[in-house]
Design a protein around this motif. Structure first.
Motif, PDB file in Angstrom:
ATOM      1  N   ALA A 418      59.776  96.042 123.316  1.00  0.00           N
ATOM      2  CA  ALA A 418      59.302  97.341 122.843  1.00  0.00           C
ATOM      3  C   ALA A 418      57.922  97.586 123.434  1.00  0.00           C
ATOM      4  O   ALA A 418      57.076  96.694 123.449  1.00  0.00           O
ATOM      5  CB  ALA A 418      59.247  97.388 121.321  1.00  0.00           C
ATOM      6  N   ALA A 419      57.702  98.815 123.904  1.00  0.00           N
ATOM      7  CA  ALA A 419      56.400  99.170 124.476  1.00  0.00           C
ATOM      8  C   ALA A 419      56.226 100.674 124.360  1.00  0.00           C
ATOM      9  O   ALA A 419      57.120 101.447 124.713  1.00  0.00           O
ATOM     10  CB  ALA A 419      56.294  98.728 125.934  1.00  0.00           C
ATOM     11  N   GLY A 420      55.051 101.075 123.864  1.00  0.00           N
ATOM     12  CA  GLY A 420      54.756 102.500 123.765  1.00  0.00           C
ATOM     13  C   GLY A 420      53.823 102.796 122.625  1.00  0.00           C
ATOM     14  O   GLY A 420      53.363 101.906 121.905  1.00  0.00           O
ATOM     15  N   ARG A 421      53.521 104.094 122.468  1.00  0.00           N
ATOM     16  CA  ARG A 421      52.599 104.537 121.431  1.00  0.00           C
ATOM     17  C   ARG A 421      53.343 105.192 120.265  1.00  0.00           C
ATOM     18  O   ARG A 421      54.402 105.800 120.450  1.00  0.00           O
ATOM     19  CB  ARG A 421      51.580 105.529 122.008  1.00  0.00           C
ATOM     20  CG  ARG A 421      50.582 104.862 122.939  1.00  0.00           C
ATOM     21  CD  ARG A 421      49.385 105.766 123.186  1.00  0.00           C
ATOM     22  NE  ARG A 421      48.356 105.054 123.957  1.00  0.00           N
ATOM     23  CZ  ARG A 421      47.428 104.292 123.417  1.00  0.00           C
ATOM     24  NH1 ARG A 421      47.391 104.135 122.097  1.00  0.00           N
ATOM     25  NH2 ARG A 421      46.526 103.694 124.175  1.00  0.00           N
ATOM     26  N   LYS A 422      52.727 105.095 119.104  1.00  0.00           N
ATOM     27  CA  LYS A 422      53.311 105.688 117.909  1.00  0.00           C
ATOM     28  C   LYS A 422      53.428 107.196 118.042  1.00  0.00           C
ATOM     29  O   LYS A 422      54.369 107.815 117.521  1.00  0.00           O
ATOM     30  CB  LYS A 422      52.438 105.328 116.701  1.00  0.00           C
ATOM     31  CG  LYS A 422      52.839 105.982 115.394  1.00  0.00           C
ATOM     32  CD  LYS A 422      51.919 105.532 114.288  1.00  0.00           C
ATOM     33  CE  LYS A 422      52.181 106.323 113.011  1.00  0.00           C
ATOM     34  NZ  LYS A 422      51.772 107.732 113.144  1.00  0.00           N
ATOM     35  N   SER A 423      52.498 107.833 118.732  1.00  0.00           N
ATOM     36  CA  SER A 423      52.531 109.285 118.883  1.00  0.00           C
ATOM     37  C   SER A 423      53.803 109.748 119.580  1.00  0.00           C
ATOM     38  O   SER A 423      54.305 110.849 119.307  1.00  0.00           O
ATOM     39  CB  SER A 423      51.297 109.769 119.664  1.00  0.00           C
ATOM     40  OG  SER A 423      51.232 109.134 120.934  1.00  0.00           O
ATOM     41  N   SER A 424      54.332 108.942 120.480  1.00  0.00           N
ATOM     42  CA  SER A 424      55.584 109.315 121.148  1.00  0.00           C
ATOM     43  C   SER A 424      56.724 109.378 120.134  1.00  0.00           C
ATOM     44  O   SER A 424      57.594 110.258 120.214  1.00  0.00           O
ATOM     45  CB  SER A 424      55.916 108.301 122.245  1.00  0.00           C
ATOM     46  OG  SER A 424      54.897 108.245 123.215  1.00  0.00           O
ATOM     47  N   ILE A 425      56.705 108.474 119.183  1.00  0.00           N
ATOM     48  CA  ILE A 425      57.741 108.482 118.146  1.00  0.00           C
ATOM     49  C   ILE A 425      57.552 109.681 117.241  1.00  0.00           C
ATOM     50  O   ILE A 425      58.522 110.367 116.873  1.00  0.00           O
ATOM     51  CB  ILE A 425      57.677 107.169 117.336  1.00  0.00           C
ATOM     52  CG1 ILE A 425      57.909 105.979 118.258  1.00  0.00           C
ATOM     53  CG2 ILE A 425      58.687 107.184 116.203  1.00  0.00           C
ATOM     54  CD1 ILE A 425      57.579 104.662 117.621  1.00  0.00           C
ATOM     55  N   ASP A 426      56.290 109.979 116.869  1.00  0.00           N
ATOM     56  CA  ASP A 426      56.019 111.123 115.995  1.00  0.00           C
ATOM     57  C   ASP A 426      56.507 112.422 116.626  1.00  0.00           C
ATOM     58  O   ASP A 426      57.002 113.315 115.924  1.00  0.00           O
ATOM     59  CB  ASP A 426      54.527 111.219 115.704  1.00  0.00           C
ATOM     60  CG  ASP A 426      54.022 110.022 114.898  1.00  0.00           C
ATOM     61  OD1 ASP A 426      54.863 109.352 114.268  1.00  0.00           O
ATOM     62  OD2 ASP A 426      52.804 109.762 114.923  1.00  0.00           O
ATOM     63  N   ARG A 427      56.378 112.532 117.938  1.00  0.00           N
ATOM     64  CA  ARG A 427      56.824 113.746 118.632  1.00  0.00           C
ATOM     65  C   ARG A 427      58.292 113.674 119.049  1.00  0.00           C
ATOM     66  O   ARG A 427      58.790 114.575 119.713  1.00  0.00           O
ATOM     67  CB  ARG A 427      55.951 113.975 119.878  1.00  0.00           C
ATOM     68  CG  ARG A 427      54.495 114.295 119.568  1.00  0.00           C
ATOM     69  CD  ARG A 427      53.754 114.775 120.809  1.00  0.00           C
ATOM     70  NE  ARG A 427      53.674 113.740 121.831  1.00  0.00           N
ATOM     71  CZ  ARG A 427      52.638 112.913 121.965  1.00  0.00           C
ATOM     72  NH1 ARG A 427      51.603 113.010 121.144  1.00  0.00           N
ATOM     73  NH2 ARG A 427      52.621 111.994 122.909  1.00  0.00           N
ATOM     74  N   GLN A 428      58.939 112.579 118.660  1.00  0.00           N
ATOM     75  CA  GLN A 428      60.351 112.337 118.995  1.00  0.00           C
ATOM     76  C   GLN A 428      60.576 112.311 120.502  1.00  0.00           C
ATOM     77  O   GLN A 428      61.654 112.655 120.994  1.00  0.00           O
ATOM     78  CB  GLN A 428      61.253 113.385 118.342  1.00  0.00           C
ATOM     79  CG  GLN A 428      61.225 113.319 116.816  1.00  0.00           C
ATOM     80  CD  GLN A 428      62.210 114.256 116.171  1.00  0.00           C
ATOM     81  OE1 GLN A 428      62.844 115.088 116.837  1.00  0.00           O
ATOM     82  NE2 GLN A 428      62.370 114.145 114.869  1.00  0.00           N
TER      83      GLN A 428
END
Length: 861
Positions: A418-428
């Motif tokens: 897993a790699a990435g930022r939480k904001s990407s999930i928040d914006r789907q």
């Protein structure tokens, strides 16, 4: 001469001893009054103590003041919190200051078995802030204070101190604390030598336990600068379990909000085994027999200001090289342990904290496990980069790390990234967050005191993507329940990273047996002298999940019900379970169900269900459903089958039982066939009619409407027909078993007993006597029966009537006319007509007055 000197010395000794014993008696009331006065003058709290003792002999050259069972309870927000509860507080006070009677100088303090709770609310209000704003400073302004602190030493014996700071998320507890300190507190700059022993030290920050039940021994000299409120740590020893640390530097408190610090720490003895002692499950299980080799090092520093808004800059390094862990009595070991990690913050801004584990490697026996972890910007927009790959034998793990009261086994084969930022999930924007991999479980088993029943997963496979987790090939057993399932979980990343996010899922589930009693958790057992009854507890539906479950179970055990062939759809959302197209076999019949079970208020669960029941056994239904026991007790005495359709809603209590006063229901019941025998209201009716035939009542295809409102059952009129009897029934009863029913009977006179027939004949005899007629009773009789009282102690009121009063009246008229014709057959036709008219009117009036008045009471057709 020597003898005289000895006598004088001895006499002086006796005199001094007597004076030392007597002085406390003279000053006890005065000191007690001054202590209470000082407390009332300076403290905003409820302070009490049991008794006050004074002594000079044991504390010479000081006066020992012992305050027993001292308690300090807060006010306002803390009126239910005990700040301190001390078995004995001893103050050693300068004797000369007592004799002068002005200001008492306290030289030392000892607390025996204190239990102290230091608590800070989220808004920063602290329970220890109990000094009145205008109270005097005890150490500097003796003109306004009764007591003056001039400490030389202090001590705490067998203390318990808890610090719970909700504003910082910090929790610390010191169990079985023995602590002492020596130093001249009258100086502005002095060294305080302290020794501490804590049997169990627990430290948690934001819910994460960093130390959990750790034993601490410390020798910590501190240079104290009282003017600048600066504390400097010299060479010292701090032992946590078996890990020996040293910390040097300083801590200063220049104002009420800030702590300024600059210190370094490191582990003096770099052995892996000493570090492992901080892990409770390892340290508690034969730690002395543990073989642990390899290089271990830990060091760090902190520099800057600590307050509600900032942290000091800090850096913590941990390294393990070529590590190995093994218990001699066990066959497996963790080999080739390689870990390098760093937690750092360059400037005290919490969001700039970085957790970096560039790589770790270990081998369970011969099976390798590799991984990495990087976490940045934990506050503003967390970034994570992690990977885990390896096969873990859980049984081998517990052989390496024995776990108390737990059995764990199985193989977990993981390969996830897993790699990435939480904001990407928040914006789907799931394409910007990379998550992939799978976890395969084989023969997983878990049991222990922390779970109510064993969990077994012979096989399961989880496949990860940024959008969802796909579950396939799940075979599981929890206690006696078994499941096979497949489906998917959506929005799991948002659910994990964000509070109160909705976890969505869709599953298909099959089971041979579902034991709901086990799955709902441990039962509450209430013991009485006569019996022990196990009761269910409320199952609270989670509010942050949205699941759609298509379920089928060959057998379900719920409360006292055995259910087979259960099928339907469950929707779990908003703390509510919705049943759709549910069907099952139970109590020798079939049940159809649509409705909801809601725990929006978990203290008051609600059910709202439409039921359809086909061919259910009456006796089994009575035993299974408490609602029937309380509102339809006649079912206890009935054998047969019934069907019903009803709408039902009510509240449930804490044991998942209906709150009867809240029950509302209405429906239509068809009693297919039933025999009622031994029902006390029927026994009462039979006795009143002098006929045993009414003690038993046979029902066939009897249909009735009913309604339950506010816990009361109302039955609409319905007819029972059998062996020439027609019985119309209507009325109501309550949960307290009181009843109000009307029975309208039309029955053959031959069924009446002798006493009942005598009553009817006597009534008609009086009627005929007054009317000058000879009316007789036909073959059918009407009876009105009003049932009251309770089901166990019923009352009955009977009223009799002739089934065909009009026919009898006509017959009586005809007979009178015939008699008159025979008597006056020689008279003229005109005279005959006159007599006929008069006789007819006479009979009509008499019968109308007597019979109709007698039977005009309410009858039920």
């Amino acid at each position: 001469m020597f003898k005289k000197v000895l006598i004088i010395v001895f006499s002086l000794f006796i005199l001094l001893f007597a004076a030392a014993a007597a002085i406390p008696m003279f000053f006890k009331e005065e000191i007690d009054a001054k202590i209470k006065s000082s407390i009332n003058k300076n403290v905003n709290a409820k302070v009490n103590y049991k008794e006050l003792d004074l002594s000079i002999i044991s504390s010479f050259p000081n006066v020992g003041i012992k305050i027993n069972n001292l308690s300090i309870i807060g006010i306002d927000s803390f009126d239910k919190d005990t700040l301190a509860n001390v078995k004995q507080l001893q103050l050693n006070v300068n004797l000369w200051s007592v004799l002068k009677g002005d200001t008492y100088q306290i030289n030392s303090v000892n607390l025996n078995e204190p239990n102290i709770l230091v608590k800070v609310l989220k808004n920063g209000v602290a329970n220890w802030d109990i000094m009145k704003p205008d109270s005097a400073n005890l150490t500097t302004d003796s003109s306004k204070s009764t007591f003056k602190a001039a400490f030389q030493k202090y001590s705490i014996e067998q203390g318990t101190i808890t610090y719970d700071d909700a504003s910082l998320g910090l929790y610390m507890k010191l169990d079985s604390l023995n602590h002492s300190g020596k130093g001249d507190f009258t100086q502005d700059l002095f060294t305080l030598d302290t020794q501490s022993e804590i049997e169990k030290l627990t430290v948690k920050y934001r819910g994460i336990p960093y130390l959990n039940g750790v034993k601490l021994d410390a020798e910590l000299p501190v240079e104290i600068d009282t003017k600048n409120m600066k504390f400097t740590f010299a060479d010292n020893k701090i032992k946590l379990n078996e890990l020996l640390l040293s910390a040097v530097g300083y801590l200063a408190m220049p104002n009420e909000t800030d702590m300024v610090m600059d210190f370094k720490f490191d582990a003096k003895e770099s052995e892996l085994k000493n570090f492992l002692s901080l892990i409770p499950s390892i340290y508690a299980a034969n730690f002395k027999d543990l073989e642990a080799t390899g290089k271990f090092s830990m060091n760090g520093n902190a520099k800057g200001i600590y307050n509600e808004k900032s942290l000091p800059a800090f850096n913590v390094n941990l390294l393990v090289e070529n590590g190995k862990i093994k218990y001699p009595s066990l066959p497996s070991a963790i080999n080739n342990i390689q870990i390098k990690s760093q937690i750092s913050n360059p400037n005290g801004v919490i969001d700039n904290t970085v957790v970096n584990v560039p790589s770790f490697h270990l081998e369970f026996g011969q099976v390798p496990v590799d991984g990495k972890l990087l976490l940045k910007n934990p506050v503003s927009d967390p970034f994570i980069d992690m990977a885990l790959k390896g096969k873990l034998d859980l049984k081998q793990l517990t052989a390496i790390f024995p776990m108390k009261d737990m059995v764990l086994s199985g193989i977990l084969d993981a390969d996830v990234k897993a790699a990435g930022r939480k904001s990407s999930i928040d914006r789907q924007q799931y394409e910007a967050f990379k998550a992939s991999g799978q976890i395969i479980a084989n023969n997983f088993n878990y049991a222990g005191k922390n779970v109510p029943m064993p969990v077994s997963v012979p096989s399961a496979k989880l496949i990860f993507s940024p959008k969802n987790i796909t579950l396939s090939n799940l075979v599981a057993k929890i206690g006696s329940s078994d499941f096979t399932a497949n489906g998917s979980l959506n929005n799991y990343l948002s659910y994990f990273f964000n509070k109160n996010q909705l976890l969505q899922g869709s599953f298909n589930m099959l089971s041979n047996l579902v034991n709901v009693n086990e799955l709902m958790g441990p039962k509450v057992t209430e013991a009485t002298p006569a019996s022990k009854e196990s009761k269910l507890t409320v199952f609270e539906v989670p509010g942050n999940i949205n699941f759609n479950v298509n379920a089928k179970a060959n057998k379900v055990i719920y409360d006292n019900y055995d259910i087979t062939n259960a099928i339907g759809t469950l929707l779990v959302k908003d703390k509510t379970i919705t049943f759709k197209n549910m069907g099952m076999n139970m109590l020798d019949g079939k049940l159809r169900m649509d409705g909801t079970y809601a725990t929006i208020n978990p203290k008051k669960p609600k059910v709202d269900v439409d039921f359809g029941i086909d061919n259910m056994n009456i006796q089994k239904a009575f035993q299974a459903f408490n609602t029937i026991k309380f509102l339809a007790p006649v079912a206890k005495y009935a054998k047969g089958t019934f069907s019903t359709d009803l709408k039902y809603n009510s509240d449930l209590d804490e044991h998942m039982q209906p709150v009867y006063s809240t029950i509302n229901a209405e429906g239509l019941t068809n009693i297919i066939e039933a025999m009622i025998d031994g029902f006390e209201p029927l026994n009462k009716l039979a006795a009143s009619l002098s006929s045993d035939k009414f003690k038993k009542l046979e029902l066939n295809n009897v249909v009735t409407k009913f309604k339950i409102k506010d816990g009361r059952l109302n039955v609409a009129p319905f007819d029972i027909k059998k062996d020439g009897i027609v019985m119309n029934v209507q009325g109501s009863n309550d949960i307290d078993q009181t009843m109000d029913y009307n029975l309208g009977l039309n029955l053959p006179r031959a069924m009446l007993g002798a006493k009942a027939n005598e009553t009817v004949n006597a009534m008609l005899g009086k009627l005929n006597s007054k009317a000058g007629t000879n009316v007789s009773v036909s073959d059918n009789v009407k009876v009105n029966a009003v049932l009251g009282g309770t089901f166990l102690k019923p009352t009955i009121n009977l009223k009799y009537g002739i089934a065909d009063a009009k026919s009898t009246a006509k017959e009586a008229i005809t007979n009178v006319i015939a008699e008159k014709k025979a008597e006056f057959q020689t008279k003229a036709q005109a005279k005959l007509d006159t007599v006929k008219v008069k006789a007819t009117e006479k009979v009509k009036d008499a019968i109308a007055d007597k019979l109709n008045n007698l039977f005009k009471k309410k009858t039920i057709n």
